[in-house]
Design a protein around this motif. Structure first.
Motif, short mmCIF file in Angstrom:
data_model
loop_
_atom_site.label_atom_id
_atom_site.label_comp_id
_atom_site.label_asym_id
_atom_site.label_seq_id
_atom_site.Cartn_x
_atom_site.Cartn_y
_atom_site.Cartn_z
N VAL A 198 -3.40 0.23 -0.10
CA VAL A 198 -1.87 0.78 -0.77
C VAL A 198 -1.27 0.07 0.73
O VAL A 198 -1.06 -0.04 1.46
N ASN A 199 -0.63 -1.42 0.03
CA ASN A 199 0.75 -2.48 0.70
C ASN A 199 1.32 -0.91 1.55
O ASN A 199 2.41 -0.21 0.97
N GLY A 200 2.15 -1.57 2.79
CA GLY A 200 2.28 -0.38 3.42
C GLY A 200 1.81 0.15 4.55
O GLY A 200 2.31 0.94 5.49
N SER A 201 0.70 0.91 4.48
CA SER A 201 0.22 1.76 4.78
C SER A 201 -0.09 0.95 6.46
O SER A 201 0.20 -0.43 6.45
N VAL A 202 0.02 1.91 7.59
CA VAL A 202 0.12 1.19 9.33
C VAL A 202 -1.85 1.36 8.63
O VAL A 202 -1.77 2.61 9.55
N LYS B 254 -8.35 3.94 12.07
CA LYS B 254 -7.08 5.16 12.30
C LYS B 254 -6.18 4.87 11.28
O LYS B 254 -5.00 3.72 11.47
N LEU B 255 -5.90 5.73 10.00
CA LEU B 255 -4.23 5.69 9.49
C LEU B 255 -3.50 6.17 9.79
O LEU B 255 -3.45 7.52 10.06
N HIS B 256 -2.05 5.51 9.90
CA HIS B 256 -1.20 6.49 10.70
C HIS B 256 -0.16 6.81 9.14
O HIS B 256 0.88 7.73 9.81
N GLN B 257 -0.29 5.66 9.00
CA GLN B 257 1.03 6.36 7.62
C GLN B 257 0.21 5.47 6.30
O GLN B 257 0.03 4.91 6.10
N GLY B 258 0.41 6.17 5.08
CA GLY B 258 0.12 5.91 3.83
C GLY B 258 -1.01 6.09 3.45
O GLY B 258 -1.69 6.99 3.90
N ASP B 259 -2.19 4.91 2.61
CA ASP B 259 -3.49 5.02 2.26
C ASP B 259 -3.98 4.12 2.33
O ASP B 259 -3.27 3.22 2.35
N TYR B 260 -5.36 3.91 2.85
CA TYR B 260 -6.25 2.31 2.45
C TYR B 260 -5.83 2.05 1.23
O TYR B 260 -6.20 2.52 0.28
N LYS C 153 -1.97 -2.51 15.53
CA LYS C 153 -1.31 -2.00 14.65
C LYS C 153 -1.17 -2.94 13.79
O LYS C 153 -0.26 -3.42 14.31
N GLN C 154 -1.43 -2.21 12.73
CA GLN C 154 -1.59 -3.65 11.61
C GLN C 154 -0.66 -2.53 10.51
O GLN C 154 -1.04 -1.15 10.07
N VAL C 155 0.14 -3.42 9.88
CA VAL C 155 0.76 -2.73 8.00
C VAL C 155 0.00 -3.98 7.19
O VAL C 155 -0.38 -4.47 7.02
N LEU C 156 -0.50 -3.21 6.03
CA LEU C 156 -1.13 -3.67 5.19
C LEU C 156 -0.34 -4.26 4.13
O LEU C 156 0.90 -4.05 3.57
N GLN C 157 -0.67 -5.18 4.06
CA GLN C 157 0.47 -5.88 2.35
C GLN C 157 -0.38 -7.12 2.03
O GLN C 157 -1.05 -7.53 2.34
N GLY C 158 0.18 -7.67 1.31
CA GLY C 158 -0.68 -8.60 -0.19
C GLY C 158 -1.83 -8.19 -0.56
O GLY C 158 -2.18 -9.07 -1.00
N ILE C 159 -2.26 -6.52 -1.27
CA ILE C 159 -2.78 -6.41 -1.67
C ILE C 159 -3.54 -6.73 -2.54
O ILE C 159 -2.53 -6.84 -3.97
N ASP C 160 -3.99 -7.97 -3.24
CA ASP C 160 -4.25 -7.88 -4.40
C ASP C 160 -5.51 -7.95 -5.17
O ASP C 160 -6.63 -8.70 -4.68
#
Length: 151
Positions: free
Chosen positions: A52-56, A44-50, A71-78
């Motif tokens: 995108v850094n910072g999305s939860v 489930k996406l809680h915040q932001g968009d798939y 529950k995780q935050v996306l980071q370091g997407i390259d």
């Protein structure tokens, strides 16, 4: 990026294409539910968009037969390096680990795509187990995804 005292790493050849893996992991992680339903039951996406850094994102998954959540935050997407990281915010693993970051990285060697899973973590207590079962979860998930793509 923070330095963590512990690290587990697994690398697998991925015949279904590293670009496919990275696209699914970053932009369409809900596809993991179809590809590996014994391991992942919900995303489930809680915040932001798939992608995108910072999305939860919140996951429901099963490790060693036990239902768990994260529950995780996306980071370091390259996208160029085909790398994505998830930092644990809440969930079952937060009981055992002060900090935990999972990274999936795709690299090509001699024409073969490899998926490298890295778990960087800090134990809350020295008696807590290292997340070897969790690393095995990612190995199985990767194999299931490859089989699903090849159908």
């Amino acid at each position: 990026m923070a330095s963590y005292p512990n690290k587990l790493i697994a690398q697998l050849a991925f015949k279904a294409g590293g670009h496919v893996f990275h696209q699914l992991a970053s932009l369409n992680p809900r596809h993991f539910i179809k590809a590996t339903p014994t391991h992942i039951q919900e995303c489930k996406l809680h915040q932001g968009d798939y992608g995108v850094n910072g999305s939860v994102i919140e996951w429901s998954y099963t490790v060693d037969g036990k239902p768990q959540t994260a529950k995780q935050v996306l980071q370091g997407i390259d996208n160029e390096k085909k790398q994505i990281s998830w930092k644990m915010l809440e969930g079952d693993l937060c009981v055992l680990y002060k900090d935990l970051v999972i990274t999936a990285h795709v690299e090509t060697k001699n024409g073969v795509d490899f998926i490298t899973w890295t778990i960087d973590y800090e134990l809350i207590s020295p008696e807590n187990p290292h997340p070897v079962s969790f690393l095995n979860f990612f190995i199985c998930l990767t194999k299931d995804l490859e089989s699903h793509i090849f159908g």
